[in-house]
Scaffold this active site. Structure first.
Site, PDB file in Angstrom:
ATOM      1  N   HIS A  87       0.834  -1.206   0.000  1.00  0.00           N
ATOM      2  CA  HIS A  87       0.000   0.000   0.000  1.00  0.00           C
ATOM      3  C   HIS A  87       0.867   1.253   0.000  1.00  0.00           C
ATOM      4  O   HIS A  87       1.961   1.285   0.591  1.00  0.00           O
ATOM      5  CB  HIS A  87      -0.978   0.015   1.178  1.00  0.00           C
ATOM      6  CG  HIS A  87      -0.353  -0.016   2.544  1.00  0.00           C
ATOM      7  ND1 HIS A  87       0.074   1.121   3.206  1.00  0.00           N
ATOM      8  CD2 HIS A  87      -0.120  -1.037   3.400  1.00  0.00           C
ATOM      9  CE1 HIS A  87       0.549   0.795   4.396  1.00  0.00           C
ATOM     10  NE2 HIS A  87       0.448  -0.510   4.544  1.00  0.00           N
ATOM     11  N   ASP A  89      -0.330   4.344   1.063  1.00  0.00           N
ATOM     12  CA  ASP A  89      -0.716   5.310   2.082  1.00  0.00           C
ATOM     13  C   ASP A  89       0.050   5.090   3.381  1.00  0.00           C
ATOM     14  O   ASP A  89       0.493   3.981   3.688  1.00  0.00           O
ATOM     15  CB  ASP A  89      -2.235   5.288   2.334  1.00  0.00           C
ATOM     16  CG  ASP A  89      -2.735   3.943   2.853  1.00  0.00           C
ATOM     17  OD1 ASP A  89      -2.197   2.898   2.429  1.00  0.00           O
ATOM     18  OD2 ASP A  89      -3.672   3.931   3.687  1.00  0.00           O
ATOM     19  N   ASP A 120       6.495   1.111   7.478  1.00  0.00           N
ATOM     20  CA  ASP A 120       5.098   0.758   7.175  1.00  0.00           C
ATOM     21  C   ASP A 120       4.570   1.588   6.022  1.00  0.00           C
ATOM     22  O   ASP A 120       3.883   2.579   6.245  1.00  0.00           O
ATOM     23  CB  ASP A 120       4.244   0.941   8.421  1.00  0.00           C
ATOM     24  CG  ASP A 120       2.828   0.420   8.270  1.00  0.00           C
ATOM     25  OD1 ASP A 120       2.557  -0.287   7.285  1.00  0.00           O
ATOM     26  OD2 ASP A 120       2.001   0.737   9.122  1.00  0.00           O
ATOM     27  N   GLU A 154      -5.021   1.453   3.130  1.00  0.00           N
ATOM     28  CA  GLU A 154      -4.889   0.374   4.103  1.00  0.00           C
ATOM     29  C   GLU A 154      -4.969   0.911   5.520  1.00  0.00           C
ATOM     30  O   GLU A 154      -5.553   0.300   6.402  1.00  0.00           O
ATOM     31  CB  GLU A 154      -3.558  -0.370   3.896  1.00  0.00           C
ATOM     32  CG  GLU A 154      -3.448  -1.700   4.640  1.00  0.00           C
ATOM     33  CD  GLU A 154      -2.933  -1.572   6.068  1.00  0.00           C
ATOM     34  OE1 GLU A 154      -3.082  -2.544   6.849  1.00  0.00           O
ATOM     35  OE2 GLU A 154      -2.382  -0.503   6.409  1.00  0.00           O
ATOM     36  N   GLU A 155      -4.411   2.100   5.714  1.00  0.00           N
ATOM     37  CA  GLU A 155      -4.275   2.637   7.067  1.00  0.00           C
ATOM     38  C   GLU A 155      -5.588   3.098   7.695  1.00  0.00           C
ATOM     39  O   GLU A 155      -5.665   3.265   8.911  1.00  0.00           O
ATOM     40  CB  GLU A 155      -3.270   3.802   7.070  1.00  0.00           C
ATOM     41  CG  GLU A 155      -1.846   3.407   6.709  1.00  0.00           C
ATOM     42  CD  GLU A 155      -1.181   2.509   7.744  1.00  0.00           C
ATOM     43  OE1 GLU A 155      -1.833   2.187   8.754  1.00  0.00           O
ATOM     44  OE2 GLU A 155      -0.021   2.122   7.529  1.00  0.00           O
ATOM     45  N   GLU A 180       4.258  -5.991   4.272  1.00  0.00           N
ATOM     46  CA  GLU A 180       4.086  -5.346   5.572  1.00  0.00           C
ATOM     47  C   GLU A 180       5.287  -5.643   6.462  1.00  0.00           C
ATOM     48  O   GLU A 180       5.955  -6.671   6.305  1.00  0.00           O
ATOM     49  CB  GLU A 180       2.805  -5.844   6.249  1.00  0.00           C
ATOM     50  CG  GLU A 180       1.524  -5.346   5.619  1.00  0.00           C
ATOM     51  CD  GLU A 180       1.182  -3.907   6.001  1.00  0.00           C
ATOM     52  OE1 GLU A 180       2.037  -3.220   6.593  1.00  0.00           O
ATOM     53  OE2 GLU A 180       0.063  -3.473   5.700  1.00  0.00           O
TER      54      GLU A 180
END
Length: 417
Positions: A87, A89, A120, A154-155, A180
């Site tokens: 991801h 974001d 992350d 995702e966040e 991740e």
């Protein structure tokens, strides 16, 4: 015959600077979510892949939210399709005065990549992008299909990312690797469930100078509710037999490798009071207060039961309200270590898989019965924290692991030397 394993690993070593530069550039895009806008970083990724001869399809799931799908390799009779997923974001940087460096600098200093998203998960995402591009540049003859899925959300729950893509059948796969953050020797093969919820308390306004004589403060009532909700920790899970061993392994790993207290998270409901919004002015008794709670749910507990218990606890202190779920919610899930994709990646680092106390996009793939695990570079203590960073050596190692996993899982059309 070409020894693709050796050739690819040698090329990663030779092109380390290119890999690190890619990761640095990704961090320099301030793709905070909220508010959520992936256009600039997505365009950069597409341009990078295009230079390697890979075209990308864009699927817009919301305003300024681009899901990217890039394919390499060919479908074969055995139907193997590996998805690399990441991801773009990141969580907001927060108070920048509390950072020791610009959170979007992307600098490499003292063996670390610095900036929001370093762990992350832009370092891991960079490794996936780099690996797919390298395969194309070298012409690696994969005996199967490799797809890169880059999602913008995702966040904040991920609803505009992986679930959105899978619901529309825009991508298919027989296995998934998500970049991740994880331990360098321990990919995560399962995650706790989650139950994000919020509740609103109503009060009666009045003049601040007369509180507590006049008015009924919604904030004071909410504070009692917050205290009561700590009892969610005491819920006893009925842990299924098939996950008892991996839970014990994960508890030992977390306690020994990360923090002596972290092991407790695997068999308890955790409770974080994330935000509190209430009141209108300092001299007015608050007539409303809304509290948002992030609870994570272990195996053996249903997220709906957590919500029901939360309602009961709030009622016990006089708050008659129905907690409302939002963002992340779902039950704990895992991919058994016997799945081929898990075995291929674990063998690449000669280690073992563990569970993760957080939640991720992995749950969405498992909903469609697609085996998935997570592996990525990280300084775990800095995730969602100030001064986020990731070790350079782990970034390089992760790229090698991604490449080896793809070569082992999909094979090549030429025999390995």
């Amino acid at each position: 015959m070409t020894d693709w394993k050796t050739l690819v690993l040698d090329e990663i070593d030779k092109r380390q600077d290119e890999l690190l530069e890619l990761c640095s550039r990704l961090i320099q895009f301030p793709s905070e979510n909220p508010p959520g806008d992936s256009r600039e970083i997505s365009q950069f990724i597409m341009d990078y892949l295009k230079e390697a001869g890979i075209e990308t399809t864009v699927h817009e799931s919301g305003p300024n939210m681009w899901n990217l799908i890039s394919d390499y390799g060919v479908e074969t009779a055995d139907g193997k399709k590996l998805i690399f997923c990441g991801h773009t974001d990141v969580v907001p940087a927060g108070d920048r005065t509390r950072w020791d460096f610009d959170p979007f600098c992307g600098e490499i200093r003292d063996g670390y990549l610095l900036g929001r998203g370093a762990s992350d998960m832009k370092a891991g995402l960079g490794g996936l992008i780099f690996t797919v591009a390298l395969f194309s540049k070298l012409g690696v003859p994969l005996k199967g299909a490799l797809s890169l899925l880059v999602v913008p959300d995702e966040e904040t729950g991920g609803h505009l990312g992986v679930p959105w893509v899978l619901e529309r059948k825009l991508i298919e796969g027989t296995a998934v690797v998500i970049a991740e953050p994880s331990g360098p020797q321990n990919p995560t093969i399962g995650q706790k469930g989650s139950c994000w919820f919020e509740f609103t308390v109503e009060g009666t306004p009045g003049h601040g100078s007369l509180q507590p004589i006049a008015g009924d403060s919604a904030i004071l009532k909410a504070a009692k509710g917050i205290e009561a909700l700590q009892q969610l920790w005491d819920i006893k899970p009925d842990i299924p037999e098939e996950v008892k061993e991996i839970i014990e392994i994960s508890k030992r790993y977390a306690s020994e490798r990360e923090n002596p207290s972290y092991g407790q998270a695997f068999d308890h409901v955790t409770v974080n009071i994330g935000t509190i919004q209430g009141g209108t002015k300092v001299n007015v008794v608050a007539d409303r207060c809304t509290v948002q709670v992030d609870s994570r749910v272990p195996f053996g507990v249903d997220h709906r039961d957590v919500l029901a218990k939360a309602k009961e606890l709030l009622a016990s202190v006089g708050i008659d309200t129905k907690p409302k779920q939002f963002g992340f919610y779902g039950n704990a899930n895992w991919t058994p270590p016997t799945e081929p994709i898990v075995q291929e990646l674990v063998e690449s680092i000669e280690a073992y898989g563990v569970l993760q106390w957080a939640t991720s996009d992995a749950r969405a793939f498992r909903k469609y019965n697609i085996p998935v695990l997570q592996y990525g570079p990280a300084e775990l203590s800095t995730i969602h924290n100030f001064n986020e960073k990731a070790p350079v050596w782990q970034i390089i190692q992760s790229a090698k692991v991604y490449a080896l996993t793809a070569l082992k899982y999909l094979k090549t059309t030429q025999k390995e030397a």
